[in-house]
Design a protein around this motif. Structure first.
Motif, PDB file in Angstrom:
ATOM      1  N   UNK A 288       0.824  -1.266   0.198  1.00 17.43           N
ATOM      2  CA  UNK A 288      -0.068  -0.009  -0.044  1.00 17.43           C
ATOM      3  C   UNK A 288       0.815   1.441  -0.010  1.00 17.43           C
ATOM      4  N   UNK A 289       1.951   1.247   0.370  1.00 19.14           N
ATOM      5  CA  UNK A 289       2.909   2.373   0.412  1.00 19.14           C
ATOM      6  C   UNK A 289       3.399   2.953  -1.161  1.00 19.14           C
ATOM      7  N   UNK A 290       3.428   4.061  -1.398  1.00 18.72           N
ATOM      8  CA  UNK A 290       3.999   4.806  -2.505  1.00 18.72           C
ATOM      9  C   UNK A 290       4.804   5.884  -2.630  1.00 18.72           C
ATOM     10  N   UNK A 291       5.502   6.040  -3.684  1.00 15.01           N
ATOM     11  CA  UNK A 291       6.703   7.073  -3.545  1.00 15.01           C
ATOM     12  C   UNK A 291       6.678   7.583  -4.998  1.00 15.01           C
ATOM     13  N   UNK A 292       6.801   9.204  -5.002  1.00 18.76           N
ATOM     14  CA  UNK A 292       7.447   9.859  -5.953  1.00 18.76           C
ATOM     15  C   UNK A 292       8.664  10.175  -5.962  1.00 18.76           C
TER      16      UNK A 292
ATOM     17  N   UNK B 297      10.782  13.061   0.138  1.00 23.52           N
ATOM     18  CA  UNK B 297       9.708  11.895  -0.117  1.00 23.52           C
ATOM     19  C   UNK B 297      10.089  10.636   0.578  1.00 23.52           C
ATOM     20  N   UNK B 298      11.473  10.260   0.338  1.00 18.23           N
ATOM     21  CA  UNK B 298      12.031   8.912   0.835  1.00 18.23           C
ATOM     22  C   UNK B 298      11.770   9.061   2.450  1.00 18.23           C
ATOM     23  N   UNK B 299      12.460  10.331   2.957  1.00 11.16           N
ATOM     24  CA  UNK B 299      12.510  10.310   4.344  1.00 11.16           C
ATOM     25  C   UNK B 299      10.732  10.173   4.660  1.00 11.16           C
ATOM     26  N   UNK B 300       9.781  10.581   4.355  1.00 14.59           N
ATOM     27  CA  UNK B 300       8.408  10.438   4.639  1.00 14.59           C
ATOM     28  C   UNK B 300       8.199   8.876   4.520  1.00 14.59           C
TER      29      UNK B 300
ATOM     30  N   UNK C  16       5.000   5.110 -14.428  1.00 18.27           N
ATOM     31  CA  UNK C  16       4.286   4.409 -13.243  1.00 18.27           C
ATOM     32  C   UNK C  16       5.104   3.161 -13.004  1.00 18.27           C
ATOM     33  N   UNK C  17       5.439   2.734 -12.022  1.00 15.43           N
ATOM     34  CA  UNK C  17       5.673   1.521 -11.552  1.00 15.43           C
ATOM     35  C   UNK C  17       5.163   0.595 -10.426  1.00 15.43           C
ATOM     36  N   UNK C  18       4.536  -0.369 -10.856  1.00 16.05           N
ATOM     37  CA  UNK C  18       3.915  -1.287  -9.686  1.00 16.05           C
ATOM     38  C   UNK C  18       4.496  -2.495  -9.482  1.00 16.05           C
TER      39      UNK C  18
END
Length: 511
Positions: free
Chosen positions: A98-102, A113-116, A330-332
């Motif tokens: 369920x996590x996501x990252x831009x 963003x990686x820190x969050x 986008x990458x899943x």
């Protein structure tokens, strides 16, 4: 009227062939480009849909200066031929948990963003990784990527003059093992390991130095207005403006050799095109297979084309999406990357694939509505032979692709049928002797880059360009390969000696 020595035939209108044709025509040579397809682009192809042409090949433009330099070398500007949209978001990523990252074109924004996502330690690890990737990129850009004929001895000397590069290179590690050491969060190991697939490899087998691919993307990603195929059309127009001519829907069947040198190209319609120089912009394995004549079978060592890189299962279609808010790239991710690359190494479709989606109509600054165009890529193995994919295999791919995306909440209406799918077997038929491999020779192994063939072959007047030649796969690299081929031809035409060089380019270094 041009002499036979000044006539050049370019076989293949992919990025390497177009790049070479532009430079050679600008230099005043008589250039003709021949391609079995109905238009330019090579692997940068499209298929039709109810929403217009959909990209079915490369989707990412990185290393923009490579293309700007191509136009500028002819006294033109790239912006007069194509429109580019810089992407603030490089790619959006999702995981099964369920996590996501831009990730962003701005390093500080990516670090935050990686820190969050994973905490302060992960953010610090990312900064260290970026610094390492940047150092590697700049260290190897000139002596490897932009060098026409890189030498192991020269590169070793470069490293010895800069010994602090050795820890960054991690010469005894694969990309995956170096990322395991560099990132405590497994999601980030998986994300940055994906960059091995940009050159057709598995992160568990490619050398750690390929971390530099991340820096190439971090420098910027551009969406080409009208789709990636518009770039190929722009290069064709530039080549035509400079005097090159094109023959499409024509297949080159043989390079005629006279007195140990190229003399002409024969076509499937019975035509014969005299030329003293021939650039082959196809898979170099086609020469070894004798597809352009028996005289060329021994121009390359076996190690220049084997083993093969990855292939793919590619969906190109138009539909209305529902679910996660996508950007242009986008990458899943699969739950476990080993479950993706393990089956591929054994020649099978991955059971639990990572899926890349290019939302072609996004990234322009204009929000799309209703039906959009999409390309979905699942990594796959190359094939032995060119047997047709079975209906069962194609249906399995359809189920595996769209049920995986449904688990992320993403659905498409209508769901495309298998006519929208290109399989590894179909790629093998589209690109002769490739075995469906989309990136030429495999990048696995520390010396893989030195096995790849360079622009010159051992046959006088026959040259190579494209993703299967040095410096390798990807549209910037293929474009540089065309530059190397053009420069080799112009150098050889200016040389008083017409004999081939004695070095076995693309072979094992004897340093």
């Amino acid at each position: 009227m041009a002499t036979a020595a000044e006539k050049v035939i370019v076989i293949g209108a992919g990025m390497g062939g177009l790049s070479a044709a532009i430079r050679l025509a600008h230099a005043g040579l008589d250039v003709t480009v021949v391609d079995r397809a109905p238009g330019p682009g090579g692997k940068m192809r499209t298929v039709q849909s109810i929403a217009g042409p959909v990209d079915a090949g490369p989707t990412v433009m990185t290393m923009r200066p490579v293309f700007e330099q191509l136009f500028e070398s002819t006294g033109t500007r790239m912006t007069d031929y194509i429109t580019l949209n810089r992407q603030d978001v490089l790619a959006r990523h999702w995981w099964p948990d369920g996590s996501s990252l831009d990730l962003f074109a701005d390093r500080d924004a990516s670090r935050d963003a990686i820190g969050r996502l994973a905490g302060a330690q992960a953010a610090a690890e990312f900064s260290a990784f970026c610094n390492r990737a940047e150092r590697l990129f700049h260290a190897f850009d000139a002596p490897m990527m932009r060098a026409a004929e890189p030498r192991l001895a020269g590169l070793a000397a470069h490293v010895l003059r800069n010994p602090d590069l050795i820890p960054a290179m991690a010469p005894l590690k694969t990309l995956a093992s170096s990322l395991e050491f560099g990132f405590s969060d497994p999601r980030l190991r998986q994300l940055f390991g994906r960059y091995a697939t940009y050159v057709g490899g598995s992160p568990f087998l490619t050398p750690a130095v390929l971390a530099l691919v991340w820096h190439a993307e971090e420098q910027g990603v551009w969406q080409v207005e009208g789709g990636m195929h518009a770039l190929a059309q722009a290069l064709k127009k530039l080549a035509t403006d400079k005097g090159a001519s094109f023959l499409f829907n024509r297949t080159a069947t043989r390079i005629e050799i006279q007195n140990g040198a190229a003399a002409a190209v024969h076509l499937s319609d019975g035509g014969r095109l005299p030329a003293g120089r021939v650039v082959f912009n196809g898979d170099p394995a086609a020469l070894s297979a004798g597809l352009l004549g028996d005289r060329l079978r021994t121009t390359l060592p076996a190690a220049a084309t084997q083993p093969r890189s990855l292939s793919a299962y590619v969906w190109s279609f138009a539909a209305t999406p529902q679910g996660p808010d996508m950007v242009h790239h986008n990458v899943f991710f699969a739950a476990d990357p080993r479950q993706e690359f393990g089956p591929i190494a054994k020649g099978h479709m991955p059971q639990d694939p990572t899926l890349y989606i290019c939302a072609q109509d996004r990234g322009t600054g204009r929000a799309p509505h209703g039906t959009e165009r999409f390309e979905i890529i699942m990594n796959g193995p190359p094939v032995n032979g060119t047997a047709a994919a079975t209906q069962k295999e194609m249906e399995t791919c359809r189920i595996r692709t769209f049920e995986t995306l449904a688990q992320f909440g993403l659905t498409f209406t209508p769901r495309p049928d298998v006519t929208a799918l290109t399989t590894p077997e179909q790629f093998a038929r589209l690109f002769p002797a490739s075995q469906g491999s989309l990136y030429g020779r495999s990048p696995h192994g520390m010396l893989a880059a030195f096995r790849r063939p360079t622009a010159r072959t051992t046959m006088t007047g026959v040259y190579l360009a494209g993703g299967g030649a040095h410096p390798g796969a990807g549209i910037p690299m293929a474009t540089l390969s065309g530059k190397h081929a053009a420069e080799a031809i112009l150098t050889d035409l200016a040389s008083p000696s017409m004999s081939p060089q004695t070095a076995m380019h693309g072979g094992t270094s004897t340093a």
